[in-house]
Design a protein around this motif. Structure first.
Motif, PDB file in Angstrom:
ATOM      1  N   TRP A   2       0.837  -1.201   0.000  1.00  0.00           N
ATOM      2  CA  TRP A   2       0.000   0.000   0.000  1.00  0.00           C
ATOM      3  C   TRP A   2       0.874   1.255   0.000  1.00  0.00           C
ATOM      4  CZ3 TRP A   2      -3.915  -2.698  -1.196  1.00  0.00           C
ATOM      5  CH2 TRP A   2      -4.175  -3.916  -0.572  1.00  0.00           C
ATOM      6  N   VAL A   3       1.716   1.411  -1.013  1.00  0.00           N
ATOM      7  CA  VAL A   3       2.685   2.509  -1.043  1.00  0.00           C
ATOM      8  C   VAL A   3       2.034   3.879  -0.964  1.00  0.00           C
ATOM      9  CG1 VAL A   3       4.538   1.251  -2.223  1.00  0.00           C
ATOM     10  CG2 VAL A   3       2.831   2.448  -3.581  1.00  0.00           C
ATOM     11  N   GLN A   4       0.937   4.087  -1.679  1.00  0.00           N
ATOM     12  CA  GLN A   4       0.324   5.415  -1.689  1.00  0.00           C
ATOM     13  C   GLN A   4      -0.336   5.757  -0.358  1.00  0.00           C
ATOM     14  OE1 GLN A   4      -0.644   2.766  -3.337  1.00  0.00           O
ATOM     15  NE2 GLN A   4      -2.848   2.693  -3.659  1.00  0.00           N
ATOM     16  N   GLN A   5      -0.759   4.747   0.401  1.00  0.00           N
ATOM     17  CA  GLN A   5      -1.341   5.027   1.709  1.00  0.00           C
ATOM     18  C   GLN A   5      -0.253   5.200   2.777  1.00  0.00           C
ATOM     19  OE1 GLN A   5      -2.495   2.558  -0.268  1.00  0.00           O
ATOM     20  NE2 GLN A   5      -4.685   2.900  -0.511  1.00  0.00           N
ATOM     21  N   GLU A   6       0.768   4.378   2.725  1.00  0.00           N
ATOM     22  CA  GLU A   6       1.789   4.397   3.774  1.00  0.00           C
ATOM     23  C   GLU A   6       2.841   5.486   3.587  1.00  0.00           C
ATOM     24  OE1 GLU A   6       3.429   0.666   5.192  1.00  0.00           O
ATOM     25  OE2 GLU A   6       1.832  -0.390   4.136  1.00  0.00           O
ATOM     26  N   SER A   7       3.059   5.888   2.357  1.00  0.00           N
ATOM     27  CA  SER A   7       4.103   6.874   2.104  1.00  0.00           C
ATOM     28  C   SER A   7       3.670   7.870   1.020  1.00  0.00           C
ATOM     29  CB  SER A   7       5.385   6.134   1.682  1.00  0.00           C
ATOM     30  OG  SER A   7       6.466   7.003   1.660  1.00  0.00           O
ATOM     31  N   PRO A   8       2.559   8.590   1.264  1.00  0.00           N
ATOM     32  CA  PRO A   8       2.032   9.465   0.209  1.00  0.00           C
ATOM     33  C   PRO A   8       2.990  10.571  -0.216  1.00  0.00           C
ATOM     34  CG  PRO A   8       0.879   9.845   2.284  1.00  0.00           C
ATOM     35  CD  PRO A   8       1.753   8.638   2.478  1.00  0.00           C
ATOM     36  N   GLU A   9       3.731  11.144   0.724  1.00  0.00           N
ATOM     37  CA  GLU A   9       4.656  12.227   0.366  1.00  0.00           C
ATOM     38  C   GLU A   9       5.762  11.710  -0.543  1.00  0.00           C
ATOM     39  OE1 GLU A   9       3.942  11.437   3.610  1.00  0.00           O
ATOM     40  OE2 GLU A   9       2.567  13.074   4.105  1.00  0.00           O
ATOM     41  N   LYS A  10       6.308  10.547  -0.203  1.00  0.00           N
ATOM     42  CA  LYS A  10       7.384   9.961  -1.016  1.00  0.00           C
ATOM     43  C   LYS A  10       6.863   9.575  -2.399  1.00  0.00           C
ATOM     44  CE  LYS A  10      11.507   8.022  -1.440  1.00  0.00           C
ATOM     45  NZ  LYS A  10      12.734   8.781  -1.531  1.00  0.00           N
TER      46      LYS A  10
END
Length: 181
Positions: free
Chosen positions: A115-123
């Motif tokens: 869940w990259v967009q949920q866990e690390s939205p800024e990155k």
């Protein structure tokens, strides 16, 4: 997932408790998966036809992956952002991907799950913005309206717009959520 209705019934059981568990248990940074967020995902899955559509993606995709004899080459610039702690899709799937895409960019994110967009939205947003701002012969040769790349498009669309049809992306294959909060 290949059985006709069993996966849907199992995932819908107990007010879609399994959907909540899938998101929460596979996340590395669980702070982003509050009860409110998990309820939202579960409620979306419970909408009529939604869960069936989600599962049909896997029903259709998995057999075709095993049957591929020719490997088509994607000729569109492609950015792959991958959580290094993804338990659904392991890092072993990445080597060789560059052979299937003529212009391939891979950006792993350490310490992040599926869940990259949920866990690390800024990155994720920073990676996408950097990638979109790079000169791209493929895009430039096909869209003379936006010589400034992503920044030009961003400036044009700061005002509210009527529909997603009014939004043009600076590179094909990039999904943008155009809904208004």
């Amino acid at each position: 997932f290949q059985l006709p209705w069993i996966p849907e019934r199992r995932l819908m059981k107990n007010d879609a408790a399994a959907i909540r568990q899938i998101f929460y248990k596979t996340a590395i940074d669980k702070r982003h998966f509050t009860d409110e967020v998990l309820d939202h995902y579960a409620n979306q899955a419970l909408d009529e036809g939604a869960l069936n559509a989600m599962i049909n993606y896997y029903r259709a995709a998995l057999p075709s992956l095993y049957q591929l004899k020719l490997k088509p080459v994607l000729e569109v610039p492609t950015l792959l952002i991958w959580g290094e702690e993804d338990t659904a899709l392991g890092l072993e799937l990445i080597p060789g991907a560059e052979q299937l895409v003529t212009d391939f960019t891979y950006r792993p994110i350490p310490g992040v799950s599926h869940w990259v967009q949920q866990e690390s939205p800024e990155k994720v947003n920073a990676i996408i913005a950097e990638w979109l701002d790079q000169p791209d012969e493929f895009f430039e040769s096909r869209s003379p309206r936006h010589p400034g790349g992503a920044a030009d498009i961003d400036n044009q669309h700061r005002q509210p717009f009527a529909s997603t049809a009014d939004v043009e992306l600076s590179k094909p294959g990039v999904a943008v959520d155009c809904s208004r909060a």
